[in-house]
Design an enzyme around this catalytic site. Structure first.
Site, PDB file in Angstrom:
ATOM      1  N   HIS A   1       0.835  -1.206   0.000  1.00 24.78           N
ATOM      2  CA  HIS A   1       0.000   0.000   0.000  1.00 24.78           C
ATOM      3  C   HIS A   1       0.868   1.253   0.000  1.00 24.78           C
ATOM      4  O   HIS A   1       0.615   2.207  -0.727  1.00 24.78           O
ATOM      5  CB  HIS A   1      -0.868   0.075   1.260  1.00 24.78           C
ATOM      6  CG  HIS A   1      -1.931  -0.976   1.395  1.00 24.78           C
ATOM      7  ND1 HIS A   1      -2.081  -1.725   2.532  1.00 24.78           N
ATOM      8  CD2 HIS A   1      -2.913  -1.382   0.553  1.00 24.78           C
ATOM      9  CE1 HIS A   1      -3.109  -2.544   2.392  1.00 24.78           C
ATOM     10  NE2 HIS A   1      -3.626  -2.370   1.188  1.00 24.78           N
TER      11      HIS A   1
ATOM     12  N   LYS B   1     -15.922  -6.760   5.677  1.00 25.17           N
ATOM     13  CA  LYS B   1     -15.009  -7.658   6.381  1.00 25.17           C
ATOM     14  C   LYS B   1     -14.909  -7.232   7.839  1.00 25.17           C
ATOM     15  O   LYS B   1     -14.968  -6.047   8.146  1.00 25.17           O
ATOM     16  CB  LYS B   1     -13.597  -7.549   5.784  1.00 25.17           C
ATOM     17  CG  LYS B   1     -13.501  -7.831   4.312  1.00 25.17           C
ATOM     18  CD  LYS B   1     -12.077  -7.514   3.858  1.00 25.17           C
ATOM     19  CE  LYS B   1     -12.026  -7.021   2.429  1.00 25.17           C
ATOM     20  NZ  LYS B   1     -10.771  -6.350   2.105  1.00 25.17           N
TER      21      LYS B   1
ATOM     22  N   ARG C   1      -2.452  -6.125  -8.277  1.00 22.56           N
ATOM     23  CA  ARG C   1      -1.384  -7.062  -7.965  1.00 22.56           C
ATOM     24  C   ARG C   1      -1.312  -8.183  -8.991  1.00 22.56           C
ATOM     25  O   ARG C   1      -0.264  -8.540  -9.476  1.00 22.56           O
ATOM     26  CB  ARG C   1      -1.592  -7.655  -6.573  1.00 22.56           C
ATOM     27  CG  ARG C   1      -1.282  -6.683  -5.469  1.00 22.56           C
ATOM     28  CD  ARG C   1      -1.878  -7.116  -4.171  1.00 22.56           C
ATOM     29  NE  ARG C   1      -3.328  -7.034  -4.219  1.00 22.56           N
ATOM     30  CZ  ARG C   1      -4.113  -7.203  -3.177  1.00 22.56           C
ATOM     31  NH1 ARG C   1      -3.607  -7.502  -2.024  1.00 22.56           N
ATOM     32  NH2 ARG C   1      -5.417  -7.087  -3.297  1.00 22.56           N
TER      33      ARG C   1
ATOM     34  N   SER D   1      -3.100  -7.563   3.167  1.00 25.51           N
ATOM     35  CA  SER D   1      -3.243  -7.412   4.620  1.00 25.51           C
ATOM     36  C   SER D   1      -3.662  -8.745   5.229  1.00 25.51           C
ATOM     37  O   SER D   1      -3.182  -9.112   6.303  1.00 25.51           O
ATOM     38  CB  SER D   1      -4.286  -6.350   4.948  1.00 25.51           C
ATOM     39  OG  SER D   1      -3.904  -5.115   4.408  1.00 25.51           O
TER      40      SER D   1
HETATM   41  P1  ADP Z   1      -9.856  -3.431  -0.087  1.00 23.05           P
HETATM   42  O1  ADP Z   1     -10.405  -3.981   1.180  1.00 23.05           O
HETATM   43  O2  ADP Z   1     -10.680  -2.379  -0.745  1.00 23.05           O
HETATM   44  O3  ADP Z   1      -9.320  -4.467  -1.047  1.00 23.05           O
HETATM   45  P2  ADP Z   1      -7.161  -2.970   0.674  1.00 23.05           P
HETATM   46  O4  ADP Z   1      -6.734  -2.112   1.813  1.00 23.05           O
HETATM   47  O5  ADP Z   1      -6.910  -4.421   0.767  1.00 23.05           O
HETATM   48  O6  ADP Z   1      -8.635  -2.602   0.419  1.00 23.05           O
HETATM   49  O7  ADP Z   1      -6.485  -2.443  -0.646  1.00 23.05           O
HETATM   50  C1  ADP Z   1      -6.617  -1.133  -1.081  1.00 23.05           C
HETATM   51  C2  ADP Z   1      -5.986  -1.001  -2.442  1.00 23.05           C
HETATM   52  O8  ADP Z   1      -4.617  -1.334  -2.363  1.00 23.05           O
HETATM   53  C3  ADP Z   1      -6.544  -1.905  -3.515  1.00 23.05           C
HETATM   54  O9  ADP Z   1      -6.535  -1.200  -4.734  1.00 23.05           O
HETATM   55  C4  ADP Z   1      -5.590  -3.058  -3.557  1.00 23.05           C
HETATM   56  O10 ADP Z   1      -5.583  -3.682  -4.817  1.00 23.05           O
HETATM   57  C5  ADP Z   1      -4.304  -2.332  -3.300  1.00 23.05           C
HETATM   58  N1  ADP Z   1      -3.264  -3.191  -2.726  1.00 23.05           N
HETATM   59  C6  ADP Z   1      -3.371  -4.046  -1.704  1.00 23.05           C
HETATM   60  N2  ADP Z   1      -2.197  -4.682  -1.457  1.00 23.05           N
HETATM   61  C7  ADP Z   1      -1.322  -4.180  -2.358  1.00 23.05           C
HETATM   62  C8  ADP Z   1       0.048  -4.450  -2.665  1.00 23.05           C
HETATM   63  N3  ADP Z   1       0.738  -5.361  -1.992  1.00 23.05           N
HETATM   64  N4  ADP Z   1       0.628  -3.754  -3.660  1.00 23.05           N
HETATM   65  C9  ADP Z   1      -0.083  -2.852  -4.350  1.00 23.05           C
HETATM   66  N5  ADP Z   1      -1.374  -2.568  -4.152  1.00 23.05           N
HETATM   67  C10 ADP Z   1      -2.000  -3.219  -3.169  1.00 23.05           C
END
Ligand code: ADP
Length: 159
Positions: free
Chosen positions: A16, A40, A91, A129
């Site tokens: 992120h 979630k 990803r 996450s």
């Molecule tokens: P959500 O619950 O909406 O999926 P996340 O916090 O998991 O929210 O992810 C927010 C954004 O960050 C999404 O666009 C997701 O694809 C991106 N993201 C999550 N992990 C990574 C990563 N390791 N590298 C790049 N982008 C990521």
């Protein structure tokens, strides 16, 4: 131009932060929008997720990045914040189907809203996450996926 980066950030990972840092170099201002009512169940409360993000942003030295909570429709949040650009990270192909659907829906609801995708850095492309939380629950090493501070926060939850 103001860009919005929405997500649950439960907790924020190096993946992120890589997206936030890259996008902050290309746009005037980035608003990291932390989802309030995620479907979630989260490990961290909204306040904790915000605080952790704020600490990370500070430690990366990103002065044009703000953290705000959001509840409801992303399109309303974008309008309220005078933004018409949303950024998401991609990803793998598995992200694409879901992201495409959301991007089309948001564009239907707010025509001027553009969704831009940033390709995750290869070394972070398999991090999420939830995977981080799972590894941590078995006391595995998560130091390459999250910062020291995030690691500490996860450990606190396990005590
Ligand atoms: P959500 O619950 O909406 O999926 P996340 O916090 O998991 O929210 O992810 C927010 C954004 O960050 C999404 O666009 C997701 O694809 C991106 N993201 C999550 N992990 C990574 C990563 N390791 N590298 C790049 N982008 C990521």
């Amino acid at each position: 131009m103001i860009v919005i980066y929405p997500g649950s950030f439960d907790p924020v990972t190096k993946g992120h932060m890589d997206i936030i840092e890259r996008v902050s170099k290309k746009f005037e201002k980035v608003i990291v929008a932390v989802l309030v009512n995620s479907e979630k169940k989260t490990l961290f409360t909204l306040e904790e997720r915000e605080k952790i993000l704020e600490n990370e942003i500070k430690s990366y030295g990103l002065s044009n990045v703000e953290v705000e909570r959001f509840d409801g429709l992303l399109v309303d949040f974008a309008r309220e914040h005078n933004s018409n650009i949303v950024v998401r990270g991609l990803r793998a192909i598995s992200d694409y189907e879901y992201e495409l659907q959301i991007a089309h829906i948001n564009s239907d609801l707010y025509n001027e809203l553009e969704t831009i995708f940033l390709v995750a850095k290869a070394e972070y492309s398999y991090i999420s996450s939830s995977v981080v939380k799972e590894i941590a629950s078995y006391n595995g090493d998560i130091s390459s996926f999250v910062s020291k501070n995030v690691e500490k926060e996860i450990k606190k939850k396990q005590d």
